[in-house]
Design an enzyme around this catalytic site. Structure first.
Site, mmCIF file in Angstrom:
data_model
loop_
_atom_site.group_PDB
_atom_site.id
_atom_site.type_symbol
_atom_site.label_atom_id
_atom_site.label_comp_id
_atom_site.label_asym_id
_atom_site.label_seq_id
_atom_site.Cartn_x
_atom_site.Cartn_y
_atom_site.Cartn_z
ATOM 1 N N CYS A 2 0.871 -1.164 0.000
ATOM 2 C CA CYS A 2 0.000 0.000 0.000
ATOM 3 C C CYS A 2 0.910 1.215 0.000
ATOM 4 O O CYS A 2 2.121 1.109 0.115
ATOM 5 C CB CYS A 2 -0.866 0.004 1.246
ATOM 6 S SG CYS A 2 -1.721 -1.558 1.480
ATOM 7 N N ARG A 27 1.021 1.960 -6.003
ATOM 8 C CA ARG A 27 1.307 0.936 -4.991
ATOM 9 C C ARG A 27 0.050 0.172 -4.561
ATOM 10 O O ARG A 27 0.131 -0.840 -3.870
ATOM 11 C CB ARG A 27 1.929 1.584 -3.747
ATOM 12 C CG ARG A 27 3.226 2.296 -4.010
ATOM 13 C CD ARG A 27 3.757 2.908 -2.742
ATOM 14 N NE ARG A 27 4.073 1.889 -1.778
ATOM 15 C CZ ARG A 27 5.222 1.249 -1.694
ATOM 16 N NH1 ARG A 27 6.186 1.547 -2.529
ATOM 17 N NH2 ARG A 27 5.412 0.320 -0.788
ATOM 18 N N TRP A 76 -3.800 -1.782 -1.276
ATOM 19 C CA TRP A 76 -3.799 -2.982 -2.114
ATOM 20 C C TRP A 76 -4.103 -4.111 -1.142
ATOM 21 O O TRP A 76 -3.283 -4.462 -0.302
ATOM 22 C CB TRP A 76 -2.429 -3.182 -2.769
ATOM 23 C CG TRP A 76 -2.394 -4.283 -3.775
ATOM 24 C CD1 TRP A 76 -2.731 -4.210 -5.090
ATOM 25 C CD2 TRP A 76 -1.978 -5.633 -3.551
ATOM 26 N NE1 TRP A 76 -2.565 -5.426 -5.692
ATOM 27 C CE2 TRP A 76 -2.100 -6.321 -4.769
ATOM 28 C CE3 TRP A 76 -1.524 -6.333 -2.430
ATOM 29 C CZ2 TRP A 76 -1.778 -7.663 -4.911
ATOM 30 C CZ3 TRP A 76 -1.207 -7.673 -2.568
ATOM 31 C CH2 TRP A 76 -1.334 -8.330 -3.800
ATOM 32 N N ASN A 102 1.417 -0.006 5.863
ATOM 33 C CA ASN A 102 1.772 -0.752 4.652
ATOM 34 C C ASN A 102 2.583 -1.959 5.099
ATOM 35 O O ASN A 102 3.544 -1.807 5.852
ATOM 36 C CB ASN A 102 2.604 0.153 3.737
ATOM 37 C CG ASN A 102 3.341 -0.627 2.672
ATOM 38 O OD1 ASN A 102 2.814 -1.590 2.131
ATOM 39 N ND2 ASN A 102 4.561 -0.219 2.376
ATOM 40 N N GLY A 103 2.187 -3.147 4.654
ATOM 41 C CA GLY A 103 2.922 -4.360 5.035
ATOM 42 C C GLY A 103 1.964 -5.402 5.567
ATOM 43 O O GLY A 103 0.757 -5.328 5.334
ATOM 44 N N GLU A 485 10.047 -11.442 -21.358
ATOM 45 C CA GLU A 485 9.633 -10.100 -20.936
ATOM 46 C C GLU A 485 8.477 -9.581 -21.803
ATOM 47 O O GLU A 485 7.516 -8.993 -21.291
ATOM 48 C CB GLU A 485 10.843 -9.153 -20.989
ATOM 49 C CG GLU A 485 10.550 -7.709 -20.635
ATOM 50 C CD GLU A 485 9.992 -7.478 -19.236
ATOM 51 O OE1 GLU A 485 9.925 -8.434 -18.443
ATOM 52 O OE2 GLU A 485 9.596 -6.332 -18.958
ATOM 53 N N LYS A 489 4.740 -8.520 -20.304
ATOM 54 C CA LYS A 489 4.135 -7.208 -20.559
ATOM 55 C C LYS A 489 2.718 -7.404 -21.105
ATOM 56 O O LYS A 489 1.786 -6.709 -20.737
ATOM 57 C CB LYS A 489 4.959 -6.413 -21.584
ATOM 58 C CG LYS A 489 6.263 -5.853 -21.066
ATOM 59 C CD LYS A 489 6.089 -4.572 -20.305
ATOM 60 C CE LYS A 489 6.623 -4.480 -18.943
ATOM 61 N NZ LYS A 489 7.140 -5.426 -18.119
ATOM 62 N N GLU A 492 0.351 -8.590 -18.294
ATOM 63 C CA GLU A 492 0.037 -7.714 -17.163
ATOM 64 C C GLU A 492 -0.791 -6.496 -17.532
ATOM 65 O O GLU A 492 -1.649 -6.098 -16.759
ATOM 66 C CB GLU A 492 1.285 -7.350 -16.339
ATOM 67 C CG GLU A 492 2.339 -6.536 -17.011
ATOM 68 C CD GLU A 492 3.505 -6.216 -16.054
ATOM 69 O OE1 GLU A 492 4.588 -5.946 -16.557
ATOM 70 O OE2 GLU A 492 3.333 -6.208 -14.818
ATOM 71 N N HIS A 508 7.855 -29.796 -28.418
ATOM 72 C CA HIS A 508 7.733 -30.750 -27.307
ATOM 73 C C HIS A 508 6.406 -30.579 -26.571
ATOM 74 O O HIS A 508 6.275 -31.021 -25.434
ATOM 75 C CB HIS A 508 8.917 -30.598 -26.349
ATOM 76 C CG HIS A 508 10.227 -30.918 -26.996
ATOM 77 N ND1 HIS A 508 10.622 -32.204 -27.281
ATOM 78 C CD2 HIS A 508 11.201 -30.105 -27.482
ATOM 79 C CE1 HIS A 508 11.800 -32.177 -27.882
ATOM 80 N NE2 HIS A 508 12.177 -30.919 -28.023
ATOM 81 N N LYS A 607 2.826 -2.024 -7.957
ATOM 82 C CA LYS A 607 4.182 -1.810 -8.468
ATOM 83 C C LYS A 607 5.227 -2.498 -7.607
ATOM 84 O O LYS A 607 6.159 -3.111 -8.108
ATOM 85 C CB LYS A 607 4.442 -0.306 -8.514
ATOM 86 C CG LYS A 607 5.825 0.073 -8.947
ATOM 87 C CD LYS A 607 5.854 0.288 -10.416
ATOM 88 C CE LYS A 607 7.233 0.593 -10.945
ATOM 89 N NZ LYS A 607 7.425 0.005 -12.268
#
Ligand code: AGP
Length: 612
Positions: A2, A27, A76, A102-103, A485, A489, A492, A508, A607
């Site tokens: 957060c 965040r 979040w 936050n945490g 990568e 992208k 997300e 395979h 983020k």
């Protein structure tokens, strides 16, 4: 994951808090809230579910809330669904103690049971409400003031936290406590600020304090004091932030992501210039000299998400150039393995934020095992930057979009520079190749700008494929790293199901997923592997795939196979990722825009992942 802010001064706090939260919305953005104390000593708490703009509308941009001391939070969700009741701030029943956090407090259930036995009632599902009520309990039980209550609670908390707490009886102070979650404090004339990162503070001051683990800060109006768990005052020297306040603004671009994509040549140039001096790579600030380099027997690169993908490329670059065995691993796996490490091993942690919980835990494990550690980190003063033995700062500036672009590109430069210099020290790179690689490295920013000029074709292609359900990225060697990568992208920010495969692997299993019209992106920038990858592209095309190809100018034979081709300028083969990734970033960006999605704040993501 957060964001928290605090303001203590003479100005109206709420608009400042809301503006600060807008900088931290990357965040977390499922709910937000503020608490502001007015002149009569009463505190108004306003919360809203949803984006920050809902809270802003509810408070008329903060103007409807009186008072000059306050704290704020953008959430979040970890414990409890996104809702107004779970949104922060949380408070004691008499509103005497109010806080944001936050945490994660891992032992919150045990503490909740204890408090329940003492008559406390809980209204939300959050660990934060428990933390604030525990502080309230110690405050009232021992009657020895806020510092005592907070430090006492900190000895009971297990987990990570950055907290800001206000006490009704101490109207001119904000208390802040930290363990393993980021928090920055800034002072200006008669006012003080706290925030989860520097971006809300930059406008007011560039001189900031990084509060340490298990420490408490007491913010007055323009003053701050720091204490340890024994309530002994400690000295913390301010640090100067070099980031420009404008760098954290959108500056006319529609989204932060497209702005940051365009900032890549600068991020790369600045990072190159920080280590290339007089035609040589100088790692003296990183602290890796020839003697240290020669002692390194093996390297493990550990990171999460895109930073891990930098590691995948780094593995090819460092092993290829310096002939040192390199292993790359996800931090969430590494931390629960029992890795074989000793003082001859170098563990490289790659992290934009420097706060990713898994990467931080991996770092601590590597240190415990006696390995030398090096961080490639963007945020100065972050936990990882402070705990590693050596730090290589990338100079990407503040990155706001959840999907990383410019920080990723700057991290690649750090990998190249490390690979080249380790090779030089070990004698595996001759002077001529070294000089030509330095030249190519310095050409990269201009070449990146050239690739960006091709964006309209990619925008057209993205609009055409906006309805794609599945997408596959294939490549070999470094091109496989690029594919990983590109695929991340796409997932997300565009919510397209996508997978990346080493091109030789598709037969395979994955090839059974290819049907008429399936979109496949083939990356083929490596001369030695070009024909091999092209054959794999032919294989999927013959099963009906629609093919986008990325290769270097000159490899025009790819047009016999691919339906749509993007060419990148020629560079040293170890550096092609820096150019080939740009079309893939643009593809996911434009596809996300075409679908009308929230590019900068994709659903469910934050983020900086400071929880496990
Ligand atoms: C990348 O676009 C993601 N947002 C994510 O994978 C990110 O790279 C990862 O969470 C690691 O973050 P860090 O670099 O801050 O440690």
């Amino acid at each position: 994951m957060c964001g928290i802010v605090g303001y203590n001064g003479e100005k109206k706090a709420a608009p400042i808090l809301l503006e600060g939260l807008s900088k931290l919305e990357y965040r977390g953005y499922d709910s937000a809230g503020i608490a502001v104390r007015n002149k009569t000593g009463e505190t108004e708490i306003v919360k809203a579910k949803g984006r920050l703009k809902v809270l802003s509308e509810k408070t008329d941009g903060g103007n409807a809330v009186e008072g000059t001391v306050g704290i704020g939070h953008t959430r979040w969700a970890t414990h409890g669904e996104p809702s107004e009741i779970n949104a922060h701030p949380h408070c004691s029943d008499d509103k005497n103690v109010i806080g944001v956090h936050n945490g994660i407090i891992e032992n919150y259930q045990e503490l909740k049971d204890k408090l329940a036995r003492h008559g406390y009632t809980f209204y939300s599902e959050t660990d934060t409400e428990v933390a604030i009520k525990l502080i309230d309990y110690y405050y009232k039980t021992y009657n020895q003031g806020p510092l005592y209550a907070i430090t006492h609670a900190m000895t009971r908390f297990r987990g990570s936290y950055a907290m800001a707490v206000m006490f009704k009886d101490y109207p001119d102070q904000i208390y802040a406590a930290r363990n393993d979650a980021p928090m920055v404090i800034g002072l200006d004339e008669g006012e003080s600020f706290l925030a989860s990162d520097v971006t809300p503070i930059l406008k007011y001051t560039k001189s900031v304090y990084y509060i340490g683990n298990q420490q408490v800060a007491v913010l007055g109006k323009g003053s701050v004091k720091f204490y340890d768990l024994d309530q002994m005052e400690i000295d913390i020297e301010p640090s100067t932030v070099t980031w420009d306040a404008n760098a954290a603004e959108r500056g006319g671009y529609e989204h932060f992501m497209i702005k940051e994509i365009h900032e890549q040549p600068k991020a790369v140039r600045d990072t190159i210039n920080s280590v290339v001096k007089d035609g040589k790579i100088d790692l003296s600030e990183v602290g890796i000299d020839e003697e240290t380099a020669k002692k390194i027997h093996s390297i493990q690169i550990v990171a999460c998400g895109s930073a891990y993908h930098v590691g995948v490329v780094g593995q090819y670059v460092i092993e290829g150039l310096a002939r040192i065995p390199v292993r790359v691993e996800l931090a969430s796996e590494f931390r629960y393995r029992d890795p074989l490490l000793d003082e001859n091993d170098l563990v490289i942690i790659v992290s934009q934020s420097g706060e990713t919980a898994d990467s931080l835990a991996a770092l601590r494990l590597a240190k415990k095992k006696g390995a030398r550690t090096l961080g490639i980190v963007n945020v100065v003063g972050s936990s990882i930057a402070r705990e590693v033995d050596h730090v290589f700062y990338t100079l990407a500036g503040p990155e706001i979009a959840v999907a990383t672009t410019k920080a990723y590109s700057a991290q690649l430069i750090a990998m190249y520079a490390l690979g080249m210099q380790l090779a030089k020290y070990k004698g595996t790179l001759d002077d001529e190749r070294y000089a030509s690689m330095i030249e190519e490295l310095q050409n990269l920013p201009d070449q990146m700008s050239r690739v960006l000029e091709d964006k309209e074709r990619i925008q057209w292609f993205a609009a055409k494929y906006a309805n794609a359900q599945d997408m596959y990225f294939i490549g070999r060697g470094i091109d496989y790293g690029i594919s990983l990568e590109g695929s991340l992208k796409m997932k997300e920010i565009s919510y397209v199901h996508s997978e990346a495969y080493a091109a030789g692997e598709i037969k395979h299993g994955p090839i059974s997923l290819i049907e008429n019209g399936t979109l496949v992106v083939g990356v083929a920038t490596q001369k030695r592997l070009f024909e091999k990858t092209r054959s794999n592209m032919v294989e999927v095309k013959s099963r009906g795939a629609y093919l986008m190809g990325i290769t270097n100018y000159g490899n025009y034979s790819i047009e016999d196979t691919a339906d749509f081709v993007v060419y990148i300028p020629k560079t040293d083969e170890y550096f092609t990722t820096s150019l080939a990734i740009i079309p893939l970033q643009l593809l996911s960006y434009y596809l996300s825009c075409a679908k009308g999605l929230n590019v900068d704040k994709p659903r469910n993501l934050a983020k900086s992942v400071t929880v496990e």
